[in-house]
Design a protein around this motif. Structure first.
Motif, PDB file in Angstrom:
ATOM      1  N   GLU A  75     -30.111  14.960  -7.558  1.00  0.00           N
ATOM      2  CA  GLU A  75     -28.859  14.207  -7.667  1.00  0.00           C
ATOM      3  C   GLU A  75     -28.262  14.218  -9.069  1.00  0.00           C
ATOM      4  O   GLU A  75     -27.717  13.227  -9.529  1.00  0.00           O
ATOM      5  CB  GLU A  75     -29.068  12.760  -7.190  1.00  0.00           C
ATOM      6  N   ASN A  76     -28.404  15.370  -9.759  1.00  0.00           N
ATOM      7  CA  ASN A  76     -27.748  15.542 -11.051  1.00  0.00           C
ATOM      8  C   ASN A  76     -26.428  16.270 -10.844  1.00  0.00           C
ATOM      9  O   ASN A  76     -26.233  16.942  -9.837  1.00  0.00           O
ATOM     10  CB  ASN A  76     -28.660  16.340 -11.990  1.00  0.00           C
ATOM     11  N   LEU A  77     -25.516  16.140 -11.795  1.00  0.00           N
ATOM     12  CA  LEU A  77     -24.170  16.693 -11.670  1.00  0.00           C
ATOM     13  C   LEU A  77     -23.774  17.430 -12.935  1.00  0.00           C
ATOM     14  O   LEU A  77     -23.986  16.933 -14.040  1.00  0.00           O
ATOM     15  CB  LEU A  77     -23.170  15.557 -11.414  1.00  0.00           C
ATOM     16  N   SER A  78     -23.201  18.634 -12.749  1.00  0.00           N
ATOM     17  CA  SER A  78     -22.617  19.373 -13.859  1.00  0.00           C
ATOM     18  C   SER A  78     -21.168  19.706 -13.541  1.00  0.00           C
ATOM     19  O   SER A  78     -20.853  20.133 -12.432  1.00  0.00           O
ATOM     20  CB  SER A  78     -23.391  20.671 -14.095  1.00  0.00           C
ATOM     21  N   GLY A  79     -20.311  19.546 -14.528  1.00  0.00           N
ATOM     22  CA  GLY A  79     -18.894  19.830 -14.344  1.00  0.00           C
ATOM     23  C   GLY A  79     -18.568  21.296 -14.162  1.00  0.00           C
ATOM     24  O   GLY A  79     -17.465  21.637 -13.731  1.00  0.00           O
ATOM     25  N   PHE A  80     -19.493  22.202 -14.473  1.00  0.00           N
ATOM     26  CA  PHE A  80     -19.197  23.627 -14.306  1.00  0.00           C
ATOM     27  C   PHE A  80     -20.376  24.393 -13.699  1.00  0.00           C
ATOM     28  O   PHE A  80     -20.285  24.859 -12.571  1.00  0.00           O
ATOM     29  CB  PHE A  80     -18.773  24.244 -15.646  1.00  0.00           C
ATOM     30  N   VAL A  81     -21.507  24.554 -14.417  1.00  0.00           N
ATOM     31  CA  VAL A  81     -22.639  25.355 -13.921  1.00  0.00           C
ATOM     32  C   VAL A  81     -23.972  24.629 -14.134  1.00  0.00           C
ATOM     33  O   VAL A  81     -24.118  23.832 -15.053  1.00  0.00           O
ATOM     34  CB  VAL A  81     -22.695  26.741 -14.609  1.00  0.00           C
ATOM     35  N   GLY A  82     -24.938  24.930 -13.250  1.00  0.00           N
ATOM     36  CA  GLY A  82     -26.287  24.397 -13.421  1.00  0.00           C
ATOM     37  C   GLY A  82     -26.403  22.903 -13.204  1.00  0.00           C
ATOM     38  O   GLY A  82     -26.655  22.163 -14.137  1.00  0.00           O
ATOM     39  N   GLY A  83     -26.233  22.476 -11.960  1.00  0.00           N
ATOM     40  CA  GLY A  83     -26.337  21.045 -11.671  1.00  0.00           C
ATOM     41  C   GLY A  83     -27.711  20.483 -11.978  1.00  0.00           C
ATOM     42  O   GLY A  83     -27.846  19.446 -12.611  1.00  0.00           O
ATOM     43  N   ALA A 104     -23.105  21.397  -8.916  1.00  0.00           N
ATOM     44  CA  ALA A 104     -22.332  22.019  -9.989  1.00  0.00           C
ATOM     45  C   ALA A 104     -20.963  22.339  -9.402  1.00  0.00           C
ATOM     46  O   ALA A 104     -20.875  22.877  -8.300  1.00  0.00           O
ATOM     47  CB  ALA A 104     -22.998  23.292 -10.491  1.00  0.00           C
ATOM     48  N   VAL A 105     -19.918  21.997 -10.112  1.00  0.00           N
ATOM     49  CA  VAL A 105     -18.576  22.200  -9.579  1.00  0.00           C
ATOM     50  C   VAL A 105     -18.329  23.679  -9.285  1.00  0.00           C
ATOM     51  O   VAL A 105     -17.778  24.021  -8.244  1.00  0.00           O
ATOM     52  CB  VAL A 105     -17.518  21.620 -10.540  1.00  0.00           C
ATOM     53  N   TYR A 106     -18.786  24.586 -10.169  1.00  0.00           N
ATOM     54  CA  TYR A 106     -18.502  26.002  -9.971  1.00  0.00           C
ATOM     55  C   TYR A 106     -19.687  26.776  -9.396  1.00  0.00           C
ATOM     56  O   TYR A 106     -19.618  27.286  -8.284  1.00  0.00           O
ATOM     57  CB  TYR A 106     -18.026  26.631 -11.291  1.00  0.00           C
ATOM     58  N   ARG A 107     -20.824  26.881 -10.115  1.00  0.00           N
ATOM     59  CA  ARG A 107     -21.859  27.827  -9.712  1.00  0.00           C
ATOM     60  C   ARG A 107     -23.258  27.314 -10.082  1.00  0.00           C
ATOM     61  O   ARG A 107     -23.446  26.713 -11.124  1.00  0.00           O
ATOM     62  CB  ARG A 107     -21.576  29.153 -10.416  1.00  0.00           C
ATOM     63  N   GLY A 108     -24.232  27.619  -9.199  1.00  0.00           N
ATOM     64  CA  GLY A 108     -25.625  27.268  -9.482  1.00  0.00           C
ATOM     65  C   GLY A 108     -25.891  25.779  -9.385  1.00  0.00           C
ATOM     66  O   GLY A 108     -26.272  25.146 -10.362  1.00  0.00           O
ATOM     67  N   GLY A 109     -25.721  25.233  -8.190  1.00  0.00           N
ATOM     68  CA  GLY A 109     -25.934  23.788  -8.013  1.00  0.00           C
ATOM     69  C   GLY A 109     -27.340  23.347  -8.347  1.00  0.00           C
ATOM     70  O   GLY A 109     -27.541  22.305  -8.962  1.00  0.00           O
ATOM     71  N   GLY A 110     -28.349  24.145  -7.950  1.00  0.00           N
ATOM     72  CA  GLY A 110     -29.736  23.816  -8.269  1.00  0.00           C
ATOM     73  C   GLY A 110     -30.142  24.355  -9.626  1.00  0.00           C
ATOM     74  O   GLY A 110     -30.522  23.597 -10.517  1.00  0.00           O
ATOM     75  N   ILE A 111     -30.064  25.698  -9.775  1.00  0.00           N
ATOM     76  CA  ILE A 111     -30.436  26.374 -11.022  1.00  0.00           C
ATOM     77  C   ILE A 111     -29.391  27.424 -11.347  1.00  0.00           C
ATOM     78  O   ILE A 111     -28.983  28.191 -10.474  1.00  0.00           O
ATOM     79  CB  ILE A 111     -31.803  27.094 -10.891  1.00  0.00           C
ATOM     80  N   HIS A 112     -28.975  27.470 -12.608  1.00  0.00           N
ATOM     81  CA  HIS A 112     -28.106  28.548 -13.084  1.00  0.00           C
ATOM     82  C   HIS A 112     -28.810  29.272 -14.216  1.00  0.00           C
ATOM     83  O   HIS A 112     -29.189  28.664 -15.215  1.00  0.00           O
ATOM     84  CB  HIS A 112     -26.771  28.000 -13.594  1.00  0.00           C
ATOM     85  N   ARG A 125     -38.477  25.418  -2.676  1.00  0.00           N
ATOM     86  CA  ARG A 125     -38.349  24.037  -3.155  1.00  0.00           C
ATOM     87  C   ARG A 125     -36.939  23.740  -3.678  1.00  0.00           C
ATOM     88  O   ARG A 125     -36.654  22.609  -4.069  1.00  0.00           O
ATOM     89  CB  ARG A 125     -39.356  23.773  -4.275  1.00  0.00           C
ATOM     90  N   VAL A 126     -36.090  24.776  -3.752  1.00  0.00           N
ATOM     91  CA  VAL A 126     -34.728  24.620  -4.275  1.00  0.00           C
ATOM     92  C   VAL A 126     -33.774  24.665  -3.092  1.00  0.00           C
ATOM     93  O   VAL A 126     -33.371  25.738  -2.639  1.00  0.00           O
ATOM     94  CB  VAL A 126     -34.409  25.714  -5.316  1.00  0.00           C
ATOM     95  N   ASP A 136     -27.684  26.942  -4.405  1.00  0.00           N
ATOM     96  CA  ASP A 136     -29.063  26.645  -4.814  1.00  0.00           C
ATOM     97  C   ASP A 136     -29.451  27.349  -6.121  1.00  0.00           C
ATOM     98  O   ASP A 136     -29.818  26.687  -7.073  1.00  0.00           O
ATOM     99  CB  ASP A 136     -30.043  26.960  -3.690  1.00  0.00           C
ATOM    100  N   ILE A 137     -29.375  28.676  -6.153  1.00  0.00           N
ATOM    101  CA  ILE A 137     -29.816  29.424  -7.331  1.00  0.00           C
ATOM    102  C   ILE A 137     -28.817  30.538  -7.664  1.00  0.00           C
ATOM    103  O   ILE A 137     -28.439  31.314  -6.797  1.00  0.00           O
ATOM    104  CB  ILE A 137     -31.199  30.062  -7.123  1.00  0.00           C
ATOM    105  N   TYR A 138     -28.400  30.589  -8.937  1.00  0.00           N
ATOM    106  CA  TYR A 138     -27.618  31.694  -9.455  1.00  0.00           C
ATOM    107  C   TYR A 138     -28.412  32.343 -10.583  1.00  0.00           C
ATOM    108  O   TYR A 138     -28.908  31.639 -11.439  1.00  0.00           O
ATOM    109  CB  TYR A 138     -26.261  31.241  -9.985  1.00  0.00           C
ATOM    110  N   PRO A 139     -28.531  33.688 -10.616  1.00  0.00           N
ATOM    111  CA  PRO A 139     -27.949  34.631  -9.676  1.00  0.00           C
ATOM    112  C   PRO A 139     -28.742  34.704  -8.367  1.00  0.00           C
ATOM    113  O   PRO A 139     -29.944  34.441  -8.355  1.00  0.00           O
ATOM    114  CB  PRO A 139     -28.030  35.963 -10.425  1.00  0.00           C
ATOM    115  N   PRO A 140     -28.054  35.064  -7.262  1.00  0.00           N
ATOM    116  CA  PRO A 140     -28.768  35.209  -6.001  1.00  0.00           C
ATOM    117  C   PRO A 140     -29.788  36.342  -6.086  1.00  0.00           C
ATOM    118  O   PRO A 140     -29.640  37.239  -6.916  1.00  0.00           O
ATOM    119  CB  PRO A 140     -27.660  35.538  -4.997  1.00  0.00           C
ATOM    120  N   ALA A 141     -30.813  36.264  -5.249  1.00  0.00           N
ATOM    121  CA  ALA A 141     -31.866  37.292  -5.256  1.00  0.00           C
ATOM    122  C   ALA A 141     -31.312  38.649  -4.840  1.00  0.00           C
ATOM    123  O   ALA A 141     -30.380  38.728  -4.061  1.00  0.00           O
ATOM    124  CB  ALA A 141     -32.985  36.874  -4.319  1.00  0.00           C
TER     125      ALA A 141
END
Length: 141
Positions: A75-83, A104-112, A125-126, A136-141
């Motif tokens: 439940e963390n929030l980032s205005g652009f990348v990597g929530g 994350a507003v733009y990219r990588g809600g879980g991990i960027h 787990r993500v 969930d994860i950027y970059p995608p696999a």
């Protein structure tokens, strides 16, 4: 010794913090072990709602900034990348944490991260994170 340059953050609750730009919960650089923490409901204006891991260059082929993380990042929030977690260039991530419900507003809600070159994540787990691209994860696999 081998771990003399390691910072250990353990068994802590890191919550309800805000950063204008980077690292709502934690802004880190160096060799970090973050074990069994609850990192939740933090906010960053630009990157790394829960954790922002800063670049510290390379030691030969190995990143000097290394994050080993377990516990929960929720439940963390980032205005652009990597929530949940934002990994800068040339940083290493070893992650067994539960990363859910971050935004994350733009990219990588879980991990960027910029690359998966130095990236070991238990990806099942993500889950359940939100972003316009790669929730969930950027970059995608």
């Amino acid at each position: 010794g081998e771990h003399s340059d390691t910072l250990l953050i353990g068994e802590s609750e890191i919550s309800h913090n805000t950063a204008g730009e980077h690292g709502g919960g934690l802004f880190l650089v160096g060799n970090i072990q973050a074990r069994n923490n609850e990192i939740h409901q933090n906010e960053a204006g630009f990157a790394g709602g829960g954790i922002y891991m800063k670049r510290y260059g390379l030691d030969g082929e190995t990143p000097r900034s290394r994050l080993t993380v377990s516990g929960s990042i929720t439940e963390n929030l980032s205005g652009f990348v990597g929530g949940g977690i934002f990994m800068d260039l040339d940083t290493q991530l070893e992650c067994t944490a539960d990363i859910t419900g971050n935004t994350a507003v733009y990219r990588g809600g879980g991990i960027h991260a910029y690359t998966r070159e130095y990236f070991t994540v238990e990806e099942d787990r993500v889950t359940g994170n939100t972003a316009r691209q790669s929730p969930d994860i950027y970059p995608p696999a």
